[in-house]
Design an enzyme around this catalytic site. Sequence first.
Site, PDB file in Angstrom:
ATOM      1  N   PRO A 184      12.164  32.431 -40.957  1.00 37.53           N
ATOM      2  CA  PRO A 184      11.359  31.199 -40.911  1.00 37.53           C
ATOM      3  C   PRO A 184       9.879  31.532 -40.774  1.00 37.53           C
ATOM      4  O   PRO A 184       9.444  32.112 -39.769  1.00 37.53           O
ATOM      5  CB  PRO A 184      11.885  30.476 -39.663  1.00 37.53           C
ATOM      6  CG  PRO A 184      12.419  31.568 -38.797  1.00 37.53           C
ATOM      7  CD  PRO A 184      12.922  32.650 -39.705  1.00 37.53           C
ATOM      8  N   ASP A 374       6.158  35.431 -38.950  1.00 34.92           N
ATOM      9  CA  ASP A 374       7.495  35.033 -38.504  1.00 34.92           C
ATOM     10  C   ASP A 374       7.331  34.049 -37.353  1.00 34.92           C
ATOM     11  O   ASP A 374       6.908  34.424 -36.251  1.00 34.92           O
ATOM     12  CB  ASP A 374       8.273  36.278 -38.071  1.00 34.92           C
ATOM     13  CG  ASP A 374       9.750  35.985 -37.814  1.00 34.92           C
ATOM     14  OD1 ASP A 374      10.073  34.828 -37.490  1.00 34.92           O
ATOM     15  OD2 ASP A 374      10.569  36.910 -37.923  1.00 34.92           O
ATOM     16  N   HIS A 375       7.695  32.796 -37.608  1.00 34.30           N
ATOM     17  CA  HIS A 375       7.434  31.742 -36.620  1.00 34.30           C
ATOM     18  C   HIS A 375       8.367  31.835 -35.407  1.00 34.30           C
ATOM     19  O   HIS A 375       8.168  31.123 -34.419  1.00 34.30           O
ATOM     20  CB  HIS A 375       7.591  30.371 -37.284  1.00 34.30           C
ATOM     21  CG  HIS A 375       6.613  29.358 -36.760  1.00 34.30           C
ATOM     22  ND1 HIS A 375       6.018  29.458 -35.520  1.00 34.30           N
ATOM     23  CD2 HIS A 375       6.109  28.232 -37.306  1.00 34.30           C
ATOM     24  CE1 HIS A 375       5.215  28.447 -35.330  1.00 34.30           C
ATOM     25  NE2 HIS A 375       5.243  27.676 -36.404  1.00 34.30           N
ATOM     26  N   ARG A 376       9.352  32.707 -35.447  1.00 32.31           N
ATOM     27  CA  ARG A 376      10.228  32.856 -34.283  1.00 32.31           C
ATOM     28  C   ARG A 376       9.540  33.603 -33.151  1.00 32.31           C
ATOM     29  O   ARG A 376       9.866  33.400 -31.977  1.00 32.31           O
ATOM     30  CB  ARG A 376      11.509  33.593 -34.691  1.00 32.31           C
ATOM     31  CG  ARG A 376      12.412  32.818 -35.635  1.00 32.31           C
ATOM     32  CD  ARG A 376      13.534  33.666 -36.166  1.00 32.31           C
ATOM     33  NE  ARG A 376      13.058  34.763 -37.010  1.00 32.31           N
ATOM     34  CZ  ARG A 376      13.845  35.568 -37.722  1.00 32.31           C
ATOM     35  NH1 ARG A 376      15.158  35.402 -37.695  1.00 32.31           N
ATOM     36  NH2 ARG A 376      13.333  36.523 -38.471  1.00 32.31           N
TER      37      ARG A 376
END
Length: 558
Positions: A184, A374-376
């Site tokens: 994501p 990486d939005h995590r």
Amino acid sequence: MATTEQSTGNETQAAPGDFGANEWLVEDMYERYLADPGSVDAAWHDFFDDYRPSTGSGVPDTVADTLAAVAPAATPAVARQDSGTPPTTTGTSPTALPKAQAAPAQADAPAAPATPATPAAPATPATPGTPATKPAAPAAPAAPATKPAEQPERPAETHTEQVIPLRGAAARVVANMQTSLTVPTATSVRAVPAKLISDNRVVINNHLRRARGGKVSFTHIIGYAIVQALRDYPEMNNHFAEIEGKPAVVTPDHVNLGIAIDLVGKDNSRSLVVAAIRSAETLDFAGFWNAYEDIIRRARAGKLTADDFAGTTISLTNPGTIGTNHSVPRLMAGQGTIVGVGAMDYPAEFSGMSEEQLTERAISKIMTLTSTYDHRIIQGAQSGEFLRRIHQLLLADEFYDRIFAALRIPYEPVRWLVDREFSHEGQIDKSARIIELINAYRTNGHLMADTDPLEFTVRTHPDLDITRHGLTLWDLDREFPVDGFAGAKLMKLRDILGVLRDAYCRRVGVEYMHITDPSQRQWIQQRIELKHDQPSREAQLHILGRLNVAEAFETFLQ
């Protein structure tokens, strides 16, 4: 994908199958190695002895599953014919079928048959004890259908559709792109003025051309700024991983900056590989520049090794080389960030202005930087601050001071300043200051000459600093009257400084302004204040030969 390393003695080798976006290239080289080991560089032979692809067929499981899922939907359309009989394949390629077979739904519909007559109802059987009912008369036969007008025969369709299964390297690209969908991502975008980086690049390359050679590109400077910005925002170098089924953040020991390289094959096919500059945070700009050029050189020659492909922690891609303003690239597993550099150009709203108007109004070219993360594990604020830090570095004095010192350039870089008011009165004032600057170089230019071959020092003098004369980098491309300097009436400040530095601040210092006779001073000026033209190779070899003769004669005399 996360990088795994195996230690062998004092060397570090990448584990098989752990090459991230380069997996397709390794698969392709492995197939060529099996067919002809001599077609692959010898550095890969030991690695391929123990290498095994993801599946026996060379197609990764994800790709095989995709093809299997697509096949049931595609096969009936290819095998069906209007007559309902199996297609004849003799002399026909199974991957090149006529459109009439591949898509029967689009074929011309046959004429509707005539409606048959309604059959007469059967006679009701007689009930015992009663007379039989007379059977009804048979219905008149239906009128025959109208005979259609004769149509000329249509030529057979010659168009074909080709279905080419993706295998090997192409299949690995599909697998990598499918894997990237599991990450994501989000993207931050920032526009950065390109004026200062462009002007300092000109100064750097002019010095290199007269010294050891080579050329510094915009990507070299931007890549180095990314590495320096990671000192303040190291979380952009992290990546996500699942360990024993639990999410985790991996913090690498070093910054391995991946450089996306666009390779053009002999058949004009394009492929993208990502090779890493390892431990980039430990290098000064000269070391970073040499490592970057070494990777590009080996990539063009097909000499990259397994270690060059594995272990990338953050990537840099430059779609601006083909004119793209900015891109949103895919982020592969095993990396937390990829930075994209867009094309350098003036904003679109100024596309109708001439170069002279743009220069007069101090309008700079810009470049767009993107940070896809990486939005995590990385938040938007962190990505935005990371781009802001890169922006600050590309305009900072100390950043270019480090670059000039690493390349042993003995001059100060161009400094970022806001343009000073440019009006009619200011133009007259600046013209007078240009003449004052020329006279300062004639008087004190020899103090900045690089005459000490044993020690490197940055030579400066306040009288030779353009900012002391009320000028800035925005004046470099503006024309000023020079009253016959270098045989010209009007010159750009950039060209004026080039002539002055070539005449007074290179390897020879000239001091003559103490001469009281103006005609004698003018005689010297006319012979040294000339535009520098690069001598031809033959002229350089001739000069080298004469120097060798002089050196031999000096040795003989001693």
